[in-house]
Design a protein around this motif. Sequence first.
Motif, PDB file in Angstrom:
ATOM      1  N   PRO A 115       1.011  -1.285  -0.164  1.00 20.70           N
ATOM      2  CA  PRO A 115       0.058  -0.323   0.479  1.00 20.70           C
ATOM      3  C   PRO A 115       0.994   1.346   0.141  1.00 20.70           C
ATOM      4  CG  PRO A 115      -0.242  -1.058   2.325  1.00 20.70           C
ATOM      5  CD  PRO A 115       0.725  -1.750   1.737  1.00 20.70           C
ATOM      6  N   ALA A 116       0.765   2.714  -0.871  1.00 16.41           N
ATOM      7  CA  ALA A 116       1.609   3.654  -0.361  1.00 16.41           C
ATOM      8  C   ALA A 116       0.909   4.344   1.126  1.00 16.41           C
ATOM      9  CB  ALA A 116      -0.264   4.568  -1.247  1.00 16.41           C
ATOM     10  N   ALA A 117      -0.137   3.777   1.740  1.00 15.88           N
ATOM     11  CA  ALA A 117       0.841   3.889   3.524  1.00 15.88           C
ATOM     12  C   ALA A 117       1.637   3.193   3.952  1.00 15.88           C
ATOM     13  CB  ALA A 117      -1.101   4.582   3.877  1.00 15.88           C
ATOM     14  N   ASN A 118       2.525   2.404   3.806  1.00 19.71           N
ATOM     15  CA  ASN A 118       3.194   1.597   4.370  1.00 19.71           C
ATOM     16  C   ASN A 118       3.937   3.101   5.499  1.00 19.71           C
ATOM     17  OD1 ASN A 118       3.596  -1.100   4.527  1.00 19.71           O
ATOM     18  ND2 ASN A 118       4.606  -1.083   2.861  1.00 19.71           N
ATOM     19  N   PRO A 119       4.195   2.334   6.423  1.00 15.78           N
ATOM     20  CA  PRO A 119       5.385   3.772   7.399  1.00 15.78           C
ATOM     21  C   PRO A 119       6.095   4.537   7.564  1.00 15.78           C
ATOM     22  CG  PRO A 119       4.583   1.636   8.142  1.00 15.78           C
ATOM     23  CD  PRO A 119       4.245   0.967   7.237  1.00 15.78           C
ATOM     24  N   MET A 133       7.446   5.255  -4.219  1.00 11.93           N
ATOM     25  CA  MET A 133       8.330   5.593  -3.425  1.00 11.93           C
ATOM     26  C   MET A 133       9.226   5.128  -2.355  1.00 11.93           C
ATOM     27  SD  MET A 133       6.500   9.405  -3.501  1.00 11.93           S
ATOM     28  CE  MET A 133       7.261  10.054  -1.621  1.00 11.93           C
ATOM     29  N   GLY A 134       9.899   5.662  -1.481  1.00  8.76           N
ATOM     30  CA  GLY A 134      10.961   4.925  -0.861  1.00  8.76           C
ATOM     31  C   GLY A 134      11.061   2.971  -0.769  1.00  8.76           C
ATOM     32  N   TYR A 135      10.630   2.024  -0.043  1.00  8.75           N
ATOM     33  CA  TYR A 135      10.807   0.768  -0.087  1.00  8.75           C
ATOM     34  C   TYR A 135       9.945  -0.040  -0.387  1.00  8.75           C
ATOM     35  CZ  TYR A 135       8.145   1.356   5.042  1.00  8.75           C
ATOM     36  OH  TYR A 135       6.845   1.518   4.921  1.00  8.75           O
ATOM     37  N   GLU A 136       9.983  -1.273  -1.386  1.00 11.86           N
ATOM     38  CA  GLU A 136       8.158  -2.130  -1.486  1.00 11.86           C
ATOM     39  C   GLU A 136       9.443  -3.427  -0.330  1.00 11.86           C
ATOM     40  OE1 GLU A 136       4.973  -2.934  -3.865  1.00 11.86           O
ATOM     41  OE2 GLU A 136       6.702  -3.624  -4.492  1.00 11.86           O
ATOM     42  N   PHE A 137       9.239  -4.444   0.192  1.00 13.08           N
ATOM     43  CA  PHE A 137       9.589  -5.556   0.540  1.00 13.08           C
ATOM     44  C   PHE A 137       8.744  -6.838   0.145  1.00 13.08           C
ATOM     45  CE2 PHE A 137      11.916  -2.773   3.257  1.00 13.08           C
ATOM     46  CZ  PHE A 137      13.221  -2.850   3.595  1.00 13.08           C
ATOM     47  N   HIS A 138       9.523  -7.789  -0.012  1.00 13.82           N
ATOM     48  CA  HIS A 138       8.543  -8.830  -0.770  1.00 13.82           C
ATOM     49  C   HIS A 138       9.289 -10.095  -0.549  1.00 13.82           C
ATOM     50  CE1 HIS A 138       7.920 -12.253  -4.401  1.00 13.82           C
ATOM     51  NE2 HIS A 138       6.564 -11.542  -3.460  1.00 13.82           N
ATOM     52  N   VAL A 139       8.254 -10.702  -0.041  1.00 13.23           N
ATOM     53  CA  VAL A 139       9.267 -11.993   0.232  1.00 13.23           C
ATOM     54  C   VAL A 139       9.190 -12.771  -1.061  1.00 13.23           C
ATOM     55  CG1 VAL A 139       9.447 -13.844   1.760  1.00 13.23           C
ATOM     56  CG2 VAL A 139       9.180 -11.574   3.185  1.00 13.23           C
ATOM     57  N   PRO A 140       9.634 -13.354  -1.811  1.00 14.78           N
ATOM     58  CA  PRO A 140       9.616 -14.250  -2.681  1.00 14.78           C
ATOM     59  C   PRO A 140       9.341 -15.380  -2.762  1.00 14.78           C
ATOM     60  CG  PRO A 140      11.741 -13.842  -2.819  1.00 14.78           C
ATOM     61  CD  PRO A 140      11.324 -13.073  -1.580  1.00 14.78           C
ATOM     62  N   PRO A 195       1.346  -1.057  10.754  1.00 16.05           N
ATOM     63  CA  PRO A 195       1.569  -2.500  10.225  1.00 16.05           C
ATOM     64  C   PRO A 195       2.896  -1.608   9.230  1.00 16.05           C
ATOM     65  CG  PRO A 195      -0.073  -2.518  10.386  1.00 16.05           C
ATOM     66  CD  PRO A 195      -0.064  -1.588  10.548  1.00 16.05           C
ATOM     67  N   LEU A 196       3.622  -2.617   8.798  1.00 18.87           N
ATOM     68  CA  LEU A 196       4.903  -1.961   8.058  1.00 18.87           C
ATOM     69  C   LEU A 196       4.298  -3.712   7.141  1.00 18.87           C
ATOM     70  CD1 LEU A 196       8.679  -1.506   7.197  1.00 18.87           C
ATOM     71  CD2 LEU A 196       7.398  -3.625   6.065  1.00 18.87           C
ATOM     72  N   ARG A 197       3.565  -3.320   5.452  1.00 15.60           N
ATOM     73  CA  ARG A 197       2.875  -4.451   5.082  1.00 15.60           C
ATOM     74  C   ARG A 197       3.910  -4.531   3.929  1.00 15.60           C
ATOM     75  NH1 ARG A 197      -1.428  -2.122   7.563  1.00 15.60           N
ATOM     76  NH2 ARG A 197      -2.972  -3.575   8.270  1.00 15.60           N
ATOM     77  N   PHE A 198       4.316  -5.700   3.571  1.00 19.78           N
ATOM     78  CA  PHE A 198       5.349  -6.125   2.966  1.00 19.78           C
ATOM     79  C   PHE A 198       4.418  -6.904   1.040  1.00 19.78           C
ATOM     80  CE2 PHE A 198       7.385  -8.134   6.086  1.00 19.78           C
ATOM     81  CZ  PHE A 198       8.573  -7.985   6.188  1.00 19.78           C
ATOM     82  N   ALA A 199       5.090  -6.755   0.885  1.00 20.42           N
ATOM     83  CA  ALA A 199       4.400  -6.495  -1.532  1.00 20.42           C
ATOM     84  C   ALA A 199       3.994  -8.479  -1.453  1.00 20.42           C
ATOM     85  CB  ALA A 199       5.606  -6.232  -2.470  1.00 20.42           C
ATOM     86  N   ALA A 217      -3.534 -11.902   5.504  1.00 24.58           N
ATOM     87  CA  ALA A 217      -4.196 -13.166   5.362  1.00 24.58           C
ATOM     88  C   ALA A 217      -4.948 -13.639   6.653  1.00 24.58           C
ATOM     89  CB  ALA A 217      -3.951 -13.909   4.568  1.00 24.58           C
ATOM     90  N   ASP A 218      -4.396 -13.958   7.700  1.00 24.33           N
ATOM     91  CA  ASP A 218      -4.494 -14.224   8.831  1.00 24.33           C
ATOM     92  C   ASP A 218      -4.373 -13.901  10.253  1.00 24.33           C
ATOM     93  OD1 ASP A 218      -5.118 -17.209   7.501  1.00 24.33           O
ATOM     94  OD2 ASP A 218      -2.771 -17.081   7.031  1.00 24.33           O
ATOM     95  N   LEU A 219      -3.524 -12.470  10.337  1.00 30.43           N
ATOM     96  CA  LEU A 219      -3.742 -11.469  11.300  1.00 30.43           C
ATOM     97  C   LEU A 219      -3.572 -10.633  10.855  1.00 30.43           C
ATOM     98  CD1 LEU A 219      -4.224 -11.618  14.556  1.00 30.43           C
ATOM     99  CD2 LEU A 219      -1.708 -11.896  14.708  1.00 30.43           C
ATOM    100  N   ALA A 220      -3.927  -9.167  11.636  1.00 29.24           N
ATOM    101  CA  ALA A 220      -3.662  -7.685  10.758  1.00 29.24           C
ATOM    102  C   ALA A 220      -2.007  -8.107  11.118  1.00 29.24           C
ATOM    103  CB  ALA A 220      -5.305  -6.883  11.095  1.00 29.24           C
ATOM    104  N   GLY A 221      -1.550  -7.344  10.052  1.00 25.75           N
ATOM    105  CA  GLY A 221      -0.115  -6.300  10.147  1.00 25.75           C
ATOM    106  C   GLY A 221       0.756  -7.531   9.837  1.00 25.75           C
ATOM    107  N   TRP A 222       0.255  -8.868  10.330  1.00 28.58           N
ATOM    108  CA  TRP A 222       1.009 -10.099   9.847  1.00 28.58           C
ATOM    109  C   TRP A 222       1.575 -10.497   7.857  1.00 28.58           C
ATOM    110  CZ3 TRP A 222       4.626 -11.692  13.658  1.00 28.58           C
ATOM    111  CH2 TRP A 222       4.321 -11.378  15.241  1.00 28.58           C
ATOM    112  N   LEU A 223       2.262 -10.846   7.550  1.00 30.61           N
ATOM    113  CA  LEU A 223       2.817 -11.836   6.587  1.00 30.61           C
ATOM    114  C   LEU A 223       2.210 -13.040   6.998  1.00 30.61           C
ATOM    115  CD1 LEU A 223       2.926 -12.129   3.668  1.00 30.61           C
ATOM    116  CD2 LEU A 223       5.587 -12.100   4.133  1.00 30.61           C
TER     117      LEU A 223
END
Length: 433
Positions: free
Chosen positions: A12-16, A309-316, A409-413, A419-425
């Motif tokens: 999301p655009a509103a990541n911390p 802008m900024g970071y965008e983290f993905h766990v591939p 929460p910092l949300r991953f891409a 999916a199971d708990l807000a704020g967690w990947l």
Amino acid sequence: MDWQPLAYTPAPAANPLKGLVPYAGAANPDDFPHSMEFSYFPLAAVMRGPGQYDWSVLERFLDQVAGRGHQAIFRFYLEYPGKPSGLPVRLRDVVTLTRWERPSTPPRPPVLNETPDYRHPALSSALTDFVAALGQRYDGDARIGFITAGLLGLWGEWHDYPRNELFADRALQQSVMDAYVQAFRSTPVLLRYPAGDADPVYVANAASPFGFHDDSFAWNTLPSKASYFIAKLQAAGALEAWQSRPIGGEIRPEAWGKVFDAAPGLPQLQDFAECVAATHVSWLMDSGMFKTANPPERRARALEQVQRMGYEFHVPRIALRHSGGQLEITLEIENRGVAPFYHPWPLQLALLDEHGKLHAQQDLVSDLRGILPGQPAHRREASLSLAGLGAGHYHLLLRATNPLARGLPLRFANSTQDADLAGWLSLEKLTLH
């Protein structure tokens, strides 16, 4: 190793600690997603006398912003066109003020400005004492995202154009910079202008720990002139500073909102996406997108551009292995953004059972800092104890922990974020027998 792929979806655009930043108290703060808020303060608002400070105005601001789940950015100033001097009362009896009319953008009339005598030793001492006190109280405060150094020049932007002769000399610049370096070891501090050894106005800062802020973004950013932001980064030898020091700033006020239009109608406006890619900017102050008058097309383009802008983290991908009552975890993290993450927020793993209860929460040894865009994915390894866990189905979760209570929460891409708990990947499902 048995790798399991994880699907990408834009974060999301509103990541911390990234994206557009409204001024605190914006008329319509909910009109565009954001994670930070900005405010100016005159030095007189907190400095009462030698070594005497009343932090209540800053505390109220920080608490109000934190109460909305956001981090704050702020700046102190001594001179602000059209406003009374920010010089503390005790200094006004000894430090001369030069009053002059500063031209405004037509059709607005000139405004009165009051510039202090920056060469007065009492002012130099007051500024360095203030920075030391500010750092002692607020360095590492979870409510603060970034600080812009401020204090010198119009709006604290380190210039007095067009009355350049009134601006602070190099000795005072150095003293203020040195004070910030000593006072802030955790919270990032940003300077307005990059400068190398040959800069005619500013003390060299390319090798300093400071980030930089471009307060004329998408207007004087790309290097068509030597005075523009990227050209100054080049001249200072600081084009790669973004890899460890944040870049922020403000979209040029004339371009607020319009910068995201397909046809802005502003000949001097530079391409926003090009400016983001060139500067590796993480955040930008803006008021244009926090108004109800924005058409849907502008908002859609803004969301797409700001998300970059900024970071965008993905766990591939991730690999799991059971070994002697332990869950051995190997995962990879890549950065699809334009900048790294600059804060030491711990990465944490946990197991979620079928009843929504968390187990085996554990911090990883390393955090997200240093994961640069364009690099191969960084590998992280951890081991979770399964002792005491009953048979059943579990979800393995990952998060970067925001130290701010109620912070976003910092949300991953990843498609399984939240999916199971807000704020967690959610990384993987596993069954224990």
